[in-house]
Design a protein around this motif. Sequence first.
Motif, mmCIF file in Angstrom:
data_model
loop_
_atom_site.group_PDB
_atom_site.id
_atom_site.type_symbol
_atom_site.label_atom_id
_atom_site.label_comp_id
_atom_site.label_asym_id
_atom_site.label_seq_id
_atom_site.Cartn_x
_atom_site.Cartn_y
_atom_site.Cartn_z
ATOM 1 N N ASP A 269 -48.985 36.245 56.118
ATOM 2 C CA ASP A 269 -49.526 34.953 56.552
ATOM 3 C C ASP A 269 -48.933 33.811 55.720
ATOM 4 N N GLU A 270 -47.678 33.525 55.966
ATOM 5 C CA GLU A 270 -47.019 32.478 55.165
ATOM 6 C C GLU A 270 -47.607 31.109 55.463
ATOM 7 N N GLU A 271 -48.118 30.962 56.688
ATOM 8 C CA GLU A 271 -48.707 29.696 57.081
ATOM 9 C C GLU A 271 -49.932 29.375 56.201
ATOM 10 N N HIS A 272 -50.685 30.406 55.879
ATOM 11 C CA HIS A 272 -51.864 30.194 55.031
ATOM 12 C C HIS A 272 -51.455 29.715 53.632
ATOM 13 N N ILE A 273 -50.395 30.298 53.102
ATOM 14 C CA ILE A 273 -49.910 29.868 51.781
ATOM 15 C C ILE A 273 -49.410 28.420 51.878
ATOM 16 N N ARG A 274 -48.679 28.136 52.955
ATOM 17 C CA ARG A 274 -48.141 26.779 53.122
ATOM 18 C C ARG A 274 -49.279 25.750 53.156
ATOM 19 N N LYS A 275 -50.310 26.083 53.938
ATOM 20 C CA LYS A 275 -51.464 25.183 54.062
ATOM 21 C C LYS A 275 -52.198 25.033 52.719
ATOM 22 N N SER A 276 -52.310 26.152 52.003
ATOM 23 C CA SER A 276 -53.027 26.127 50.721
ATOM 24 C C SER A 276 -52.283 25.247 49.717
ATOM 25 N N VAL A 277 -50.970 25.390 49.706
ATOM 26 C CA VAL A 277 -50.154 24.603 48.777
ATOM 27 C C VAL A 277 -50.211 23.121 49.157
ATOM 28 N N GLU A 278 -50.175 22.853 50.448
ATOM 29 C CA GLU A 278 -50.235 21.484 50.951
ATOM 30 C C GLU A 278 -51.582 20.825 50.589
ATOM 31 N N THR A 279 -52.662 21.571 50.817
ATOM 32 C CA THR A 279 -54.003 21.073 50.475
ATOM 33 C C THR A 279 -54.075 20.767 48.982
ATOM 34 N N ASN A 280 -53.459 21.637 48.205
ATOM 35 C CA ASN A 280 -53.479 21.445 46.747
ATOM 36 C C ASN A 280 -52.707 20.194 46.354
ATOM 37 N N LYS A 281 -51.554 19.997 46.979
ATOM 38 C CA LYS A 281 -50.728 18.819 46.647
ATOM 39 C C LYS A 281 -51.473 17.528 46.959
ATOM 40 N N LYS A 282 -52.083 17.497 48.148
ATOM 41 C CA LYS A 282 -52.833 16.301 48.554
ATOM 42 C C LYS A 282 -54.036 16.086 47.631
ATOM 43 N N GLY A 283 -54.715 17.193 47.328
ATOM 44 C CA GLY A 283 -55.901 17.115 46.472
ATOM 45 C C GLY A 283 -55.546 16.619 45.075
ATOM 46 N N LYS A 284 -54.416 17.110 44.569
ATOM 47 C CA LYS A 284 -53.964 16.690 43.231
ATOM 48 C C LYS A 284 -53.707 15.187 43.218
ATOM 49 N N ALA A 285 -53.006 14.719 44.251
ATOM 50 C CA ALA A 285 -52.658 13.296 44.305
ATOM 51 C C ALA A 285 -53.930 12.453 44.354
ATOM 52 N N TYR A 286 -54.914 12.917 45.137
ATOM 53 C CA TYR A 286 -56.188 12.186 45.237
ATOM 54 C C TYR A 286 -56.891 12.159 43.869
ATOM 55 N N LEU A 287 -56.958 13.330 43.229
ATOM 56 C CA LEU A 287 -57.672 13.397 41.944
ATOM 57 C C LEU A 287 -56.962 12.565 40.868
ATOM 58 N N TYR A 288 -55.626 12.587 40.864
ATOM 59 C CA TYR A 288 -54.887 11.744 39.906
ATOM 60 C C TYR A 288 -55.278 10.272 40.110
ATOM 61 N N VAL A 344 -58.667 22.117 41.977
ATOM 62 C CA VAL A 344 -58.464 21.243 43.135
ATOM 63 C C VAL A 344 -59.112 21.921 44.346
ATOM 64 N N GLY A 345 -60.025 21.199 45.010
ATOM 65 C CA GLY A 345 -60.754 21.788 46.135
ATOM 66 C C GLY A 345 -60.272 21.252 47.470
ATOM 67 N N THR A 346 -61.131 21.359 48.473
ATOM 68 C CA THR A 346 -60.842 20.720 49.763
ATOM 69 C C THR A 346 -61.050 19.220 49.580
ATOM 70 N N GLU A 347 -60.644 18.455 50.599
ATOM 71 C CA GLU A 347 -60.835 17.007 50.537
ATOM 72 C C GLU A 347 -62.310 16.679 50.274
ATOM 73 N N GLU A 348 -63.194 17.358 50.992
ATOM 74 C CA GLU A 348 -64.631 17.088 50.854
ATOM 75 C C GLU A 348 -65.116 17.446 49.442
ATOM 76 N N GLU A 349 -64.714 18.617 48.971
ATOM 77 C CA GLU A 349 -65.157 19.039 47.631
ATOM 78 C C GLU A 349 -64.648 18.078 46.557
ATOM 79 N N ASN A 350 -63.404 17.656 46.696
ATOM 80 C CA ASN A 350 -62.844 16.741 45.696
ATOM 81 C C ASN A 350 -63.629 15.432 45.652
#
Length: 364
Positions: A269-288, A344-350
């Motif tokens: 399930d490479e798509e799941h990894i891609r999505k997880s990494v993407e969510t993390n990148k966005k979440g990191k940027a938001y938290l920064y 780093v969580g989901t958008e809502e958790e962050n």
Amino acid sequence: MRVAEYIKNLKPYEGGKPIEELRRELGIEGKIIKLASNENPLGPSKKAVEAIKNIAGSVNLYPDGDSFYLKEKLAEKLGVSRDNVIFGNGSDELLELIYRTFATDPKDEILYCYPTFVEYKIIGMSFGKRLVELPLEDFSYDIDALIDHINENTRIIFLNTPNNPTGTIIKRKDIEKVIDSVSKDTLVVIDEAYYEYAIAEDDYEELLDLHKKVNVIILRTFSKAYGLAGLRIGYGIANEEIINYLNRVRPPFNVNIVAQNAALAALDDEEHIRKSVETNKKGKAYLYREFERLGLKYVKTYANFILFDVGKDANVIYEELLKRGVIIRSMSPYGYKTMLRVTVGTEEENSIFIAGLEEVLNVV
Ligand SMILES: Cc1ncc(COP(=O)(O)O)c(C=O)c1O
């Protein structure tokens, strides 16, 4: 009961507080979010969940002690031979196997920088080993200081990149410098538990080929980006000789049948990894951005957690967040008295975390 002093001195590992424990302890009825153990906030891959359901009726059988199909698939994905791979009941178990296999003499020394993943220390203490612990410099490894402390008794060196809890990385040339500074009888453990997140950053260098060295093992896990922490499965990649020795010590059925099948499906399930990494990148940027808005310092991370500084007692902030149903980690026990680590969580958790943190900072 007769017990060794080094066992008496052990403090058990303290993980992130489980959600249900907080609910019981504080009687919280509403939503609780846990951003304390660097788990994948998107959950496991749907393919893995399907595989778990499919194997449920076969748990009367012992697992394949060799994890044949999983090993085959992983080896192919990594471009290594199956003889270069070993699975553990989490990479935690592999750490223990490494100690049991390669640090067997009372004179042996174990070298690492701290704060880092605390299991290197706890497992070492449980075996009564001599631990040589050096401080991080500016949240990063001081490679020259580390090399200065290598001697003929140094048996294992732990290098964690990205490093938990700081999120900082070790440059490939520095890792090579360490490998070149030791004899072939000193094992260099490169713990890449957060590899999938790190490799998505432009300047993280691939380290996999270092497994060909005579004295290197690379550890990775299905617990983080793959979202299978509850099943306990991690792996090591090293030359055949190292894997062969570890297999002599490894319990025969250390990785259960559910974990093997779920991991096999998760690799597809490479798509799941891609999505997880993407969510993390966005979440990191938001938290920064939010940390900057709140005037808080943080350490740039290559993983799925961020170390940040509140300039106040971290334990107090942690406890106040718990009351608001937000579980993160105080880094006070690691010596960072005013710092905490958040996954780093989901958008809502962050955003729930940031709202809680802002409120807490205003009242303490
Ligand atoms: C750096 C590091 N290594 C290893 C582990 C252990 O992972 P596993 O769940 O595979 O035992 C963790 C878990 O937090 C970690 O942060």
